[in-house]
Scaffold this motif. Structure first.
Motif, PDB file in Angstrom:
ATOM      1  N   ASP A   1      -3.410   9.781  17.477  1.00  0.00           N
ATOM      2  CA  ASP A   1      -2.428  10.155  18.490  1.00  0.00           C
ATOM      3  C   ASP A   1      -1.202   9.236  18.526  1.00  0.00           C
ATOM      4  O   ASP A   1      -0.151   9.638  19.015  1.00  0.00           O
ATOM      5  N   PHE A   2      -1.333   8.010  18.017  1.00  0.00           N
ATOM      6  CA  PHE A   2      -0.216   7.060  18.061  1.00  0.00           C
ATOM      7  C   PHE A   2       0.461   6.915  16.693  1.00  0.00           C
ATOM      8  O   PHE A   2       1.075   5.886  16.410  1.00  0.00           O
TER       9      PHE A   2
ATOM     10  N   PHE B   1      -4.039  -3.869  14.878  1.00  0.00           N
ATOM     11  CA  PHE B   1      -3.457  -4.191  16.183  1.00  0.00           C
ATOM     12  C   PHE B   1      -3.361  -2.921  17.033  1.00  0.00           C
ATOM     13  O   PHE B   1      -3.719  -2.924  18.213  1.00  0.00           O
ATOM     14  N   LEU B   2      -2.864  -1.839  16.437  1.00  0.00           N
ATOM     15  CA  LEU B   2      -2.735  -0.557  17.130  1.00  0.00           C
ATOM     16  C   LEU B   2      -3.957   0.301  16.818  1.00  0.00           C
ATOM     17  O   LEU B   2      -4.133   0.740  15.677  1.00  0.00           O
ATOM     18  N   PRO B   3      -4.835   0.510  17.804  1.00  0.00           N
ATOM     19  CA  PRO B   3      -6.061   1.279  17.548  1.00  0.00           C
ATOM     20  C   PRO B   3      -5.755   2.723  17.123  1.00  0.00           C
ATOM     21  O   PRO B   3      -4.871   3.375  17.676  1.00  0.00           O
ATOM     22  N   GLU B   4      -6.518   3.214  16.159  1.00  0.00           N
ATOM     23  CA  GLU B   4      -6.404   4.604  15.706  1.00  0.00           C
ATOM     24  C   GLU B   4      -4.948   4.974  15.414  1.00  0.00           C
ATOM     25  O   GLU B   4      -4.434   5.986  15.899  1.00  0.00           O
ATOM     26  N   ALA B   5      -4.311   4.162  14.602  1.00  0.00           N
ATOM     27  CA  ALA B   5      -2.876   4.356  14.345  1.00  0.00           C
ATOM     28  C   ALA B   5      -2.567   5.675  13.659  1.00  0.00           C
ATOM     29  O   ALA B   5      -1.456   6.184  13.760  1.00  0.00           O
TER      30      ALA B   5
ATOM     31  N   VAL C   1       3.405   7.837  23.606  1.00  0.00           N
ATOM     32  CA  VAL C   1       3.570   6.653  22.750  1.00  0.00           C
ATOM     33  C   VAL C   1       4.781   5.823  23.175  1.00  0.00           C
ATOM     34  O   VAL C   1       4.852   4.630  22.858  1.00  0.00           O
ATOM     35  N   LEU C   2       5.714   6.422  23.906  1.00  0.00           N
ATOM     36  CA  LEU C   2       6.868   5.675  24.407  1.00  0.00           C
ATOM     37  C   LEU C   2       6.665   5.167  25.831  1.00  0.00           C
ATOM     38  O   LEU C   2       7.544   4.515  26.394  1.00  0.00           O
ATOM     39  N   GLY C   3       5.518   5.497  26.427  1.00  0.00           N
ATOM     40  CA  GLY C   3       5.178   4.946  27.728  1.00  0.00           C
ATOM     41  C   GLY C   3       5.862   5.603  28.903  1.00  0.00           C
ATOM     42  O   GLY C   3       6.004   4.973  29.958  1.00  0.00           O
ATOM     43  N   THR C   4       6.272   6.867  28.769  1.00  0.00           N
ATOM     44  CA  THR C   4       6.946   7.537  29.883  1.00  0.00           C
ATOM     45  C   THR C   4       6.005   8.431  30.694  1.00  0.00           C
ATOM     46  O   THR C   4       6.401   8.930  31.745  1.00  0.00           O
ATOM     47  N   VAL C   5       4.791   8.637  30.210  1.00  0.00           N
ATOM     48  CA  VAL C   5       3.752   9.341  30.976  1.00  0.00           C
ATOM     49  C   VAL C   5       2.450   8.574  30.774  1.00  0.00           C
ATOM     50  O   VAL C   5       2.320   7.800  29.815  1.00  0.00           O
ATOM     51  N   PRO C   6       1.470   8.761  31.666  1.00  0.00           N
ATOM     52  CA  PRO C   6       0.202   8.048  31.512  1.00  0.00           C
ATOM     53  C   PRO C   6      -0.442   8.342  30.160  1.00  0.00           C
ATOM     54  O   PRO C   6      -0.343   9.463  29.647  1.00  0.00           O
ATOM     55  N   PRO C   7      -1.095   7.356  29.542  1.00  0.00           N
ATOM     56  CA  PRO C   7      -1.701   7.544  28.225  1.00  0.00           C
ATOM     57  C   PRO C   7      -2.790   8.604  28.251  1.00  0.00           C
ATOM     58  O   PRO C   7      -3.670   8.593  29.107  1.00  0.00           O
ATOM     59  N   LYS C   8      -2.704   9.514  27.305  1.00  0.00           N
ATOM     60  CA  LYS C   8      -3.687  10.592  27.152  1.00  0.00           C
ATOM     61  C   LYS C   8      -3.654  11.032  25.701  1.00  0.00           C
ATOM     62  O   LYS C   8      -2.599  11.100  25.095  1.00  0.00           O
ATOM     63  N   GLY C   9      -4.816  11.353  25.176  1.00  0.00           N
ATOM     64  CA  GLY C   9      -4.902  11.757  23.780  1.00  0.00           C
ATOM     65  C   GLY C   9      -4.262  13.108  23.520  1.00  0.00           C
ATOM     66  O   GLY C   9      -4.909  14.146  23.667  1.00  0.00           O
TER      67      GLY C   9
END
Length: 381
Positions: free
Chosen positions: A278-279, A271-275, A341-349
């Protein structure tokens, strides 16, 4: 003069020599705990994917163990190597990093994944030059500001050289392209300039210009703009650009207070890609819950406390700036990864130091820790 007073200088010299060789063992312990916890979570988060694609659920774990062994070796060398050798090769480190970035972005040696060429293949594994550029840039900036303290307020001396060198590195990163990596190096430059003595008016003007340029790059690139809009409302595009962030938030929500249990998480089941990359902190949140995440935050805070303490205690400017910069590299990694991962900044690796799967970031993290341990010993070079 009595006999005791004659022996006192020798005793003081021996005590000073002994103190020089004593590194910060609390910092070392925190580093080992972070690395050990990282290995456990890589094993937990990667087993399902490894078994499906490599028929060996320990595939990623075994490779990460090899990376960790190499990192520990590098950390030991960096902690014992006389600092005059580290500082004496400042421009050599920069040249090596520049050469790697050129090979990565401008030659067929670069490994292209997902439309970007950010790795160089070395056969059994890949190396990401960005991760090595971070400590190399710190060593250069620390050297520059330590040597130019008398002239650092002048625009032509205290502003142009560090911005030109960092701009060259960022330009090569943009050729890959790696916008997030360029932002990371720019953040290192900003904070190093702030403590190094660059005029705040110069930094403020550069910040305005950099923010405008960054927005233009985002707005002019469809995939960057989609990431930005997905960050603002990930559930509006939960099956497309916002998918990874939504799954990350589901993982944290599922963890509740005590988590589902180590190894019992569901989001890592494709479900979560590349768990495991980075995540990986989303897996930590799901399996260990609020309590586990809180303990991890305490460990990070303790590590950064000891690391910044090393920087503050140094009397030599180059040691102080270097320790601050190495701590900054790790601190930015901790904060930005958690923010993504908490969604407080735009997603970036942005990899989590010592935790995310991958040799380049783990090696760079151990380099930073090794230099900090070296400086914590104090004394001469």
């Amino acid at each position: 003069m009595n006999r005791n007073s004659r022996h006192k200088p020798k005793l003081q010299t021996a005590q000073a020599a002994q103190a020089i060789g004593r590194m910060d063992h609390w910092l070392l312990l925190a580093t080992l705990l972070l690395a050990g916890f990282g290995l456990i979570m890589v094993l937990s988060s990667s087993g399902i994917m490894a078994e499906r694609f490599y028929s060996d659920k320990y595939h990623f774990f075994k490779k990460q163990c090899v990376f960790a062994a190499a990192g520990l070796t590098v950390m030991f060398v960096a902690s014992r190597l006389p600092r005059r050798y580290i500082y004496g090769m400042t421009y050599l480190w920069l040249f090596i990093v520049l050469a790697l970035l050129v090979l990565c972005g401008l030659t067929p040696l670069g490994v292209r994944v997902g439309g970007a060429s950010r790795w160089i293949s070395l056969g059994a594994f890949n190396i990401q030059p960005l991760e090595l550029a971070k400590p190399a840039l710190v060593v250069y900036l620390a050297y520059f500001f330590a040597k130019q303290q008398d002239n650092v307020k002048h625009f032509s001396i205290g502003f142009i050289p560090p911005f030109a060198v960092t701009g060259l590195l960022c330009g090569l990163l943009m050729l890959q392209p790696d916008f997030g990596g360029a932002v990371f190096l720019s953040a290192i430059l900003f904070f190093m300039c702030a403590v190094g003595g660059t005029r705040l008016s110069y930094l403020f003007t550069a910040g305005i210009f950099g923010g405008f340029l960054g927005w233009k790059l985002i707005a002019s690139s469809p995939y960057r703009f989609k990431r930005w809009t997905a960050f603002l409302d990930p559930f509006a595009s939960a099956q497309n650009e916002g998918y990874q962030l939504v799954q990350s938030l589901y993982a944290f929500g599922s963890g509740k207070t005590f988590g589902t249990g180590l190894g019992a998480g569901k989001q890592k089941l494709f479900f979560l890609p590349e768990a495991h990359n980075d995540f990986i902190m989303a897996v930590v949140g799901e399996e260990l819950g609020f309590v586990g995440m809180s303990l991890f935050f305490i460990l990070i805070a303790f590590f950064l406390h000891r690391a910044f303490r090393v920087a503050i205690q140094q009397e030599d400017l180059q040691d102080r700036f270097t320790a601050f910069g190495m701590t900054l590299v790790l601190a930015l990694g901790f904060v930005l990864n958690l923010a993504v991962v908490l969604g407080t900044v735009p997603p970036k690796g942005v990899a989590m130091p010592f935790m995310s799967y991958g040799g380049s970031n783990l090696l760079a993290s151990f380099i930073c820790a090794g230099v900090l341990l070296n400086i914590s010993r104090g004394g001469g070079r």
